[in-house]
Design an enzyme around this catalytic site. Structure first.
Site, PDB file in Angstrom:
ATOM      1  N   LYS A   3       0.696  -1.341  -0.162  1.00 22.85           N
ATOM      2  CA  LYS A   3       0.028  -0.104   0.016  1.00 22.85           C
ATOM      3  C   LYS A   3       0.841   1.366   0.038  1.00 22.85           C
ATOM      4  O   LYS A   3       0.181   2.294  -0.526  1.00 22.85           O
ATOM      5  CB  LYS A   3      -0.905  -0.043   1.294  1.00 22.85           C
ATOM      6  N   SER A  32       0.317  -9.860  -0.841  1.00 21.71           N
ATOM      7  CA  SER A  32       0.298  -8.544  -0.742  1.00 21.71           C
ATOM      8  C   SER A  32       0.350  -7.968   0.531  1.00 21.71           C
ATOM      9  O   SER A  32       0.557  -6.704   0.698  1.00 21.71           O
ATOM     10  CB  SER A  32      -1.119  -7.979  -1.190  1.00 21.71           C
TER      11      SER A  32
END
Length: 510
Positions: free
Chosen positions: A50, A304
């Site tokens: 992110k 992720s």
């Protein structure tokens, strides 16, 4: 697309982000008979991809925007990315987080110098409050996914993959929440290597992209599952949907159990623990191989993130065996007579038993809740059930029954002593200190509770199974109260897991 390629190539992410490795997964590759690689975004400074998009957006702010500061709404990974980017750029940051955010994430954001406001019980509540603060304070909102600069920052993941592995790649599997990551990856991959499939992966209870593609327009899901909290988004972003509808080849949805199994797969190959959203792509990759029977292909999954609370690991381990198809859960009726248990165990043969729950209730027939190890092949489960049926045992398959896995397996032996006129619901409420007491107080004293089972497995929401002695008219009143409290619930009175192990006679709210 050309605009995005230029944006990705010029993205200013490497002041804070690292070029993460593309690791070969030997154990998973051997088992799946394909060459599996993991893109290790869990190794970023904030343990998630992110920060790429957050920093790229914030680095492009004007001097005036930077002077006024930034604001974001997030329950975790995006918040940490914004906080780190703000610290690097010398910009003040305000993060609005739901009150349900785990303390470990709140502390992590504070440690990076951002100011925190806790508001509401969900991301939607936090987002709405953040937008009010944007108007009030004149700060710039940093969107977690629906922004071209954020999308371009996430697209640098694809740029690295294609540079790190310039041989054949057959498919890249990408987790999807709001869609920023899959949009950035799809835009870059389809321009540079259009033959590579880009496959989006979503939880089956939070598939906002899947539903939007079917409807050919963005749709808002009435509610989403919260196990994979990093992708628990009700509506795909507008810009991500525009890109995904053109360049994403396929969407695969996976269950909670399949995600848990993927967390274990990643651990076996890397000795790292992925968060549920972080393991989503591996779960989708495994399902793709199983459904299509592909072999000897090169497949890449985006790992992720690794922002998982330690106390959630118990729940993950509990669900992993079922997710790997290595545990079969059955309700078996056994005659309440000498020698019946022995006959049952002989029928199982040398299979391992993971759990065995029984409580005397009926003088004629015993109901046993049993977990049995399996080879992982679907046919093995059917073969076992047929064996038991051939020996005269009545069998109900509980392997896919969520009520059985979340509650009943932990409370077997709690049969009602008679006809209680009981109606049963499963529901979830925001988890924070005092939440259980607040929930019970909100019910008031008008209902007689006849069954109650509560589990907190480290997630943002607690799960409750509740039985009440109420009339059919009361059911409607009770459900209206739950709607008013904005609680997700489901009637469970007719669920076979409840009927066989906890229930009584027919009830008004089936």
């Amino acid at each position: 697309m050309h605009n995005y390629i230029e944006k990705i190539l010029r993205a200013k992410v490497y002041d804070v982000a690292e070029e993460t490795p593309l690791d070969f997964a030997p154990t998973l590759s051997e088992r799946l008979e394909n060459r599996v690689y993991l893109k290790r975004e869990d190794l970023q400074p904030v343990f998630s991809f992110k920060l790429r998009g957050a920093y790229n957006k914030m680095a492009s702010l004007t001097a005036d925007q930077a002077a006024h500061g930034v604001i974001a709404a997030s329950a975790g990974n995006h918040a940490q990315g914004v906080a780190l980017a703000a610290k690097k750029l010398g910009i003040k940051a305000l993060i609005v987080m739901p009150k349900t955010t785990p303390e470990i994430k709140v502390k992590s954001v504070k440690a990076r110098g951002a100011k925190i406001v806790l508001h509401g019980d969900s991301y939607d509540d936090a987002f709405a409050h953040a937008m009010e603060l944007v108007k009030e304070k004149g700060m710039t909102f940093i969107h977690p996914y629906d922004d071209p600069d954020v999308i371009a920052g996430q697209g640098t993941v694809a740029m690295e993959i294609l540079r790190q592995h310039n041989a054949d790649i057959h498919a890249i599997f990408v987790p999807v929440g709001g869609g920023g990551l899959v949009a950035g990856i799809a835009a870059y991959v389809k321009f540079v290597r259009p033959e590579i499939k880009v496959i989006a992966v979503e939880p089956d209870d939070a598939d906002c992209l899947n539903q939007a593609l079917k409807a050919k327009q963005r749709v808002e899901l009435p509610q989403v599952g919260l196990f994979a909290d990093g992708v628990a988004v009700k509506k795909i972003g507008e810009e991500p949907f525009r890109i995904a509808s053109q360049y994403v080849d396929q969407v695969i949805t996976v269950s909670t159990d399949e995600i848990c199994a993927a967390i274990k797969d990643i651990f076996d190959d890397t000795r790292s623990v992925a968060e549920p959203a972080g393991a989503l792509a591996v779960a989708g990759l495994k399902k793709y191989v199983e459904q299509n029977g592909v072999t000897q292909q090169t497949l890449v999954a985006i790992d992720s993130g690794a922002n998982i609370n330690f106390d959630r690991l118990r729940y993950v381990a509990e669900r992993t065996l079922v997710g790997e198809h290595r545990e079969i859960l059955l309700a078996v009726a056994i005659p309440e007579a000498p020698g019946s248990f022995l006959k049952f165990c002989k029928t199982l043969g040398k299979r391992g038993i993971t759990e065995f729950n029984y409580r005397y209730f009926d003088s004629q027939m015993a109901q046993v809740f049993v977990g049995i190890t399996s080879s992982g092949v679907e046919a093995d489960r059917q073969q076992l059930i047929e064996q038991l049926l051939n020996e005269g045992f009545a069998v109900t398959d509980m392997t896919g029954n969520e009520l059985a896995k979340d509650h009943i397996r932990h409370m077997v032996g709690g049969h009602a002593p008679g006809n209680l006129n009981e109606s049963v619901y499963s529901l979830q409420f925001p988890e924070r200190p005092g939440a259980l007491l607040k929930f019970l107080m909100s019910l008031g004293s008008q209902w007689n509770i006849s069954l109650f089972h509560y589990r907190n497995h480290g997630a943002a929401f607690g799960k409750v199974l509740i039985g009440l002695q109420i009339t059919e008219a009361d059911c409607r009143t009770f459900e209206h109260g739950l709607d008013t409290l904005n609680l997700a619930y489901q009637r469970e009175t007719g669920n076979p897991a409840y009927r066989l192990f906890a229930g009584g006679a027919a009830t008004p709210c089936g």
